[in-house]
Design an enzyme around this catalytic site. Structure first.
Site, PDB file in Angstrom:
ATOM      1  N   ASP A 257       0.745  -1.234  -0.030  1.00  0.00           N
ATOM      2  CA  ASP A 257       0.076   0.042   0.083  1.00  0.00           C
ATOM      3  C   ASP A 257       1.088   1.131   0.035  1.00  0.00           C
ATOM      4  O   ASP A 257       1.703   1.415   1.076  1.00  0.00           O
ATOM      5  CB  ASP A 257      -1.031  -0.030   1.185  1.00  0.00           C
ATOM      6  N   ASP A 268      -4.211   6.938  -3.606  1.00  0.00           N
ATOM      7  CA  ASP A 268      -4.211   5.713  -2.415  1.00  0.00           C
ATOM      8  C   ASP A 268      -4.708   4.456  -3.387  1.00  0.00           C
ATOM      9  O   ASP A 268      -5.725   4.194  -3.516  1.00  0.00           O
ATOM     10  CB  ASP A 268      -4.907   6.105  -1.354  1.00  0.00           C
ATOM     11  N   HIS A 337     -12.436   5.592   2.816  1.00  0.00           N
ATOM     12  CA  HIS A 337     -12.489   6.885   3.182  1.00  0.00           C
ATOM     13  C   HIS A 337     -12.472   7.918   1.963  1.00  0.00           C
ATOM     14  O   HIS A 337     -11.826   7.730   1.023  1.00  0.00           O
ATOM     15  CB  HIS A 337     -11.315   7.130   4.135  1.00  0.00           C
ATOM     16  N   HIS A 345      -7.238  11.173   5.185  1.00  0.00           N
ATOM     17  CA  HIS A 345      -8.475  10.968   5.653  1.00  0.00           C
ATOM     18  C   HIS A 345      -9.235  12.243   5.943  1.00  0.00           C
ATOM     19  O   HIS A 345      -9.341  12.906   6.842  1.00  0.00           O
ATOM     20  CB  HIS A 345      -8.335  10.305   6.879  1.00  0.00           C
ATOM     21  N   GLU A 372     -11.532   0.839  -0.226  1.00  0.00           N
ATOM     22  CA  GLU A 372     -10.484  -0.463   0.241  1.00  0.00           C
ATOM     23  C   GLU A 372     -11.251  -1.476   1.112  1.00  0.00           C
ATOM     24  O   GLU A 372     -12.143  -1.092   1.833  1.00  0.00           O
ATOM     25  CB  GLU A 372      -9.269   0.198   0.811  1.00  0.00           C
ATOM     26  N   GLU A 480      -7.321  -2.098  -3.189  1.00  0.00           N
ATOM     27  CA  GLU A 480      -7.867  -0.702  -2.837  1.00  0.00           C
ATOM     28  C   GLU A 480      -7.916   0.011  -3.989  1.00  0.00           C
ATOM     29  O   GLU A 480      -6.710  -0.024  -4.827  1.00  0.00           O
ATOM     30  CB  GLU A 480      -7.000   0.238  -1.742  1.00  0.00           C
TER      31      GLU A 480
END
Length: 499
Positions: A257, A268, A337, A345, A372, A480
């Site tokens: 990640d 992300d 998120h 976030h 994710e 994700e």
């Protein structure tokens, strides 16, 4: 008068003294100058070095021929300048090829290639900045999906919505640039992630390549957050600290990640790595659950409905390990998120289970989300455990007077190097302190900072993020993607040929 061919340099200088407007026009527009004036002393000197015989002849020849030679000299000079600019722009583009290298790990599509970027003229391994690779070209777009919620199907063809999107092209360009960097870096990483590699070496190679083809420039662009490489029962937030010699093994399941940021627009995305085929059902369950969450997501969709769809897909799978069958459980306290500028976030959480949040919370137009999901053969619930490596300055950190000089020094370094982006101890130990652009290649290393870092955490300025672990002995997986909720459709910007 200004365009007269016979205006001398001395006369023009005198006129500039009498009429500042002429000097101003010449500075703003070089074409206002006469042809004799454009033949500067520097150009004449350069011409005399390159073509001395022709230069002597020119002095003896008439005005008309002199002007023609000056024009030719100017053309030659322009051509040479173009060549210099081409060299200065960086490495030349490589030949466009067909990708051929397959990744050694499992958990990816059959269409995955570790050299996928060569089809754009990228080198192998990638060395050309992605911004240069696509200079003057359109950046690759992510996968487009239409909104399925009733009342939103018209968006794909609504002219008003298309006009709204044209106003956001700058934002979309930054997000797509970051997404393409992510695809190229992860494809490169997939070529060397094999059993036997030290995780610290893996992270260093991945992050250095990230910095290289992003052209790292501090907070302007670079790494979005530390590379997570959590193993087996550790689901998230693990990256090796300095001195950690953990090695990847054949029977491990690793979650990779990492992030990219361009002007604070964070990309992300994550995938799971395994080599033993017995883990294939676990990885397939999580991959399908993530895709289900993406398909369900959309403008005005309730977040709780996304969680219910994810859980239903995830828990329809089971895994057989050593003769025992384990149901795949959704890790219920790990969520997707929303993402804001310089804020990983941004306030909204996308649950992975039914009734995971308030029913009134919905997705909205223009938002960016990381969808994710995590699956586990254990209890499906994680707790904080092991040594902490991830930290991040709180986005709304309070102003707290600090007494320790070491804390003030470390906070100043965090503010200028990372801002509100996540960082890790390994970066503080680097000679550049996390950014060669900001601190210089050898002037950023932080010494004896653990006490100061603990103090910043204790007063609420910095938040620690320890590893998140399920029960020891179980296996966890993660997939994700980052999506944009555009006015006309949703764009899965990180979608690639690999996952």
């Amino acid at each position: 008068f200004l365009h007269h061919k016979e205006v001398s340099v001395q006369k023009t200088a005198n006129l500039q003294g009498l009429c500042p407007t002429i000097g101003y026009l010449e500075r703003k527009n070089p074409f206002v100058r006469g042809k004799r004036i454009t033949m500067s002393a520097e150009e004449e000197e350069k011409k005399s070095i390159e073509e001395p015989e022709e230069d002597d002849d020119d002095e003896e020849e008439g005005e008309g021929e002199g002007e023609a030679v000056a024009a030719d000299g100017a053309k030659k000079k322009k051509k040479k300048k173009k060549k210099k600019k081409k060299k200065k722009g960086g490495a030349a583009l490589g030949p466009v090829k067909e990708p051929i290298q397959k990744p050694p790990a499992r958990g990816l599509k059959d269409t995955a290639f570790t050299d996928y970027y060569v089809k754009y003229g990228q080198t192998e391994p990638p060395t050309i900045a992605v911004a240069d690779l696509f200079r003057g070209k359109q950046l690759p777009k992510g996968e487009m999906q239409e909104y399925t919620l009733e009342g939103h199907q018209h968006r794909i063809s609504a002219e008003e919505k298309r006009a709204m999107e044209r106003l956001e092209e700058d934002l979309y360009g930054k997000v797509r640039l970051g997404a393409e960097i992510h695809r190229q870096v992860r494809s490169y990483a997939q070529s060397f992630i094999k059993p036997g590699i030290e995780l610290a070496d893996m992270c260093a190679r991945l992050e250095n390549k990230n910095r290289e083809i992003t052209v790292e420039a501090g907070l302007e662009r670079g790494i979005g957050f530390p590379t997570g490489c959590s193993l087996n029962h550790v689901a998230a937030h693990y990256t090796p600290n300095t001195g950690d010699t953990t090695v990847l093994n054949y029977d491990d399941v690793m979650k990779v990640d990492f992030g990219v940021q361009v002007d604070g627009r964070i990309i992300d995305s994550a995938w799971s790595v395994s080599f033993n085929p017995r883990y294939d059902p676990l990885l397939e369950a999580v991959k399908e659950a993530t895709d289900t969450g993406i398909r369900t997501a959309g403008i005005d969709v309730r977040l709780c409905d996304i969680g219910a769809a994810i859980q239903e897909t995830m828990e329809s799978y089971e895994v057989e390990l050593d003769g025992k069958t384990y149901p795949v459980k959704t890790i219920r306290n790990l969520n997707g998120h929303s993402i804001g500028q310089y804020q990983i976030h941004a306030g909204k959480s996308v649950p992975c289970v039914k009734n995971g949040c308030d029913e009134s919370i919905r997705m909205e137009e223009g938002e960016i989300f990381a969808i994710e999901t995590f699956g586990s053969t254990g209890r499906g619930y994680v707790i904080e455990d092991l040594e902490c490596s991830h930290y991040m300055k709180n986005f709304d950190a309070p102003h707290v007077p600090l007494r320790l000089q070491s804390s003030k020094k470390l906070l100043a370094h965090i503010n200028k190097t990372f801002g509100t982006l996540a960082f890790c101890r390994r970066w503080l130990d680097r000679p550049d302190g996390g950014s060669a652009t900001v601190n210089g290649p050898t002037s950023g290393k932080q010494e004896k900072y653990m006490g100061a870092l603990k103090n910043l955490c204790d007063v609420g300025i910095v938040q620690p993020y320890p590893p998140l672990c399920d029960v020891k002995g179980c296996y966890t997986a993660q997939y994700e993607h980052t999506i944009m909720l555009r006015p006309t459709c949703k764009e899965i910007v990180t979608r690639g040929d690999d996952y």
